[in-house]
Design an enzyme around this catalytic site. Structure first.
Site, PDB file in Angstrom:
ATOM      1  N   THR A 132       0.827  -1.207   0.000  1.00 26.99           N
ATOM      2  CA  THR A 132       0.000   0.000   0.000  1.00 26.99           C
ATOM      3  C   THR A 132       0.862   1.258   0.000  1.00 26.99           C
ATOM      4  O   THR A 132       1.992   1.242   0.506  1.00 26.99           O
ATOM      5  CB  THR A 132      -0.894  -0.005   1.263  1.00 26.99           C
ATOM      6  N   ASP A 133       0.296   2.344  -0.492  1.00 25.41           N
ATOM      7  CA  ASP A 133       1.016   3.635  -0.413  1.00 25.41           C
ATOM      8  C   ASP A 133       1.027   4.178   1.015  1.00 25.41           C
ATOM      9  O   ASP A 133       1.754   5.126   1.315  1.00 25.41           O
ATOM     10  CB  ASP A 133       0.397   4.666  -1.372  1.00 25.41           C
ATOM     11  N   GLU A 134       0.230   3.563   1.909  1.00 27.23           N
ATOM     12  CA  GLU A 134       0.175   4.070   3.283  1.00 27.23           C
ATOM     13  C   GLU A 134       1.499   3.885   4.027  1.00 27.23           C
ATOM     14  O   GLU A 134       1.717   4.507   5.059  1.00 27.23           O
ATOM     15  CB  GLU A 134      -0.976   3.404   4.047  1.00 27.23           C
ATOM     16  N   TYR A 157      -1.619  -0.682  10.940  1.00 28.49           N
ATOM     17  CA  TYR A 157      -1.769  -1.345   9.631  1.00 28.49           C
ATOM     18  C   TYR A 157      -0.606  -0.996   8.719  1.00 28.49           C
ATOM     19  O   TYR A 157       0.085  -1.880   8.198  1.00 28.49           O
ATOM     20  CB  TYR A 157      -3.102  -0.946   8.983  1.00 28.49           C
ATOM     21  N   LYS A 161       2.468  -3.332   7.189  1.00 28.97           N
ATOM     22  CA  LYS A 161       2.720  -3.502   5.744  1.00 28.97           C
ATOM     23  C   LYS A 161       4.139  -3.054   5.402  1.00 28.97           C
ATOM     24  O   LYS A 161       4.808  -3.658   4.570  1.00 28.97           O
ATOM     25  CB  LYS A 161       1.700  -2.716   4.918  1.00 28.97           C
TER      26      LYS A 161
END
Ligand code: NAD
Length: 349
Positions: A132-134, A157, A161
């Site tokens: 994810t870009d998060e 989260y 990741k």
């Protein structure tokens, strides 16, 4: 090619499974079936001779090893994860367990399998981590994430990741496992579990419930249709350069409140019972650690592999509202399993 897809009963994994089978690949769907999984998501390919399902937890090393031994895949696409930020705030250890430890266990099983492949298959093997870009944290008013943006995750989260991303790169550098990574923007589309922003708005509105907006709703997200993501993932798997990372964006940044108002307009047309739906918008306490803005520069993927999203956000949102309106049984099945879209993830003082 025979692809082991983890998390193939979830939202994005099932889109990849459906697309891979349609493209003629053999698929083994490895999924433990958590609350967010749904085998109906892959019902359209379940009878295909190209499709097999293996129920297993990626944290169960023996089970994962035996799936590699039985199916001997040419590639792994790793999507299995705990994926919802609000749940990560309530139970962060589940996220560390699946996303970090589970990824390490999968990497070890993949490495053992890969090291015993004949030389020509070894050279073609790929372990693709879907991230994810998060992991990059929050942007201010300006700028975009690129593959070179330093990691700065804000939530349990995104930190889990990020940990998984680092493990995958380390297995590439240390053991020579052929890895490739992607970091993608927010996805939307059919079959998304109704805890994420877009299906939450649609399904709650269809029930006549309030439509929660976290904080002031001015957070900016880059939105990509799940089928465009699946398309990009299969392209990166087959054509991406080894040990490289590719950012995947939707070229569609919008404030959450704008997306919510657009959904309400479509709902007014497709589900006129509770109009105007925008009257149900309710501003609620923000998510702790809520990132302000995400925006992706995916020019590397576009230039190297010629990928571009096919669906624009305006059409995609309209189609998504229509899909949820037309697929009430799918949503009802989730409700009957005990999901009632309660607010999660508020840190108590
Ligand atoms: P999802 O929650 O819909 O699906 C996750 C799937 O993983 C489920 O089928 C679940 O049963 C399975 N799973 C969870 N724990 C498992 C375990 N221990 N063993 C085996 N299977 C397990 O999630 P999603 O939105 O489809 O996300 C898929 C992947 O894409 C995740 O890795 C996520 O981080 C990543 N991603 C998601 C988005 C997004 O907007 N949803 C954006 C970028 C990246």
């Amino acid at each position: 090619m025979k692809i082991l897809i983890t998390g193939g009963a979830g939202f994005i994994g099932s889109a990849v499974v459906r697309m891979a089978v349609a493209a003629g690949h053999e698929v083994v769907n490895l999924d433990v079936l958590t609350y967010s999984a749904n085998l109906e998501n892959v019902a359209s390919v379940a009878q295909s001779p190209l499709y097999a399902f293996a129920q297993a937890d990626i944290c169960d090393a023996a089970a994962v090893q035996s799936i590699f031994a039985r199916h001997r895949p040419d590639a792994v696409m790793h999507l299995a994860a705990e994926s919802h930020n609000d749940r990560a705030i309530e139970g962060p250890l589940d996220f560390v367990r699946t996303n970090v430890i589970g990824t390490a266990i999968l990497l070890e099983a993949a490495r053992a399998h890969w090291s015993e492949l004949p030389a020509e298959r070894q050279g073609q093997f790929r372990f693709h981590h879907v991230s994810t870009d998060e992991v990059f944290g929050a942007l201010g008013d300006e700028g975009d994430f690129t593959e070179d943006t330093p990691y700065d995750p804000s939530s349990p989260y995104s930190a889990s990741k990020a940990g998984a991303d680092h493990l995958v790169r380390a297995w590439g550098r240390t053991y020579g496992l052929p890895v490739v990574l992607t970091n993608c923007a927010n996805n939307y589309g059919p079959f998304q579990f109704p805890e994420k922003l877009i299906p939450t708005v649609i399904t709650r509105a269809l029930e006549g419930k309030s439509i929660p907006v976290y904080g002031d709703g001015r957070q900016v997200r880059d939105w990509l249709h799940v089928d465009d993501h699946a398309d990009a993932l299969l392209l990166v798997l087959q054509k991406g350069r080894l040990n490289e990372t590719y950012c995947i964006g939707g070229d569609s940044t919008k404030r959450n409140i704008e997306v919510i108002r657009t959904l309400c307009e479509h709902l007014d047309r497709f589900a006129p019972a509770n109009t105007p739906h925008a009257d149900k918008i309710a501003f609620v306490t923000d998510r702790p650690g809520h990132d302000f803005r995400y925006s992706i520069d995916d020019s590397k993927l576009q230039a190297e592999l010629g990928w571009a999203p096919r669906r624009n956000l305006a059409e995609g949102l309209e189609d998504t509202v229509r899909w949820y309106v037309d697929n009430g049984d799918w949503v009802e099945g989730i409700r009957q399993r005990g999901f009632h879209s309660e607010r999660l993830g508020l840190v108590k003082a």
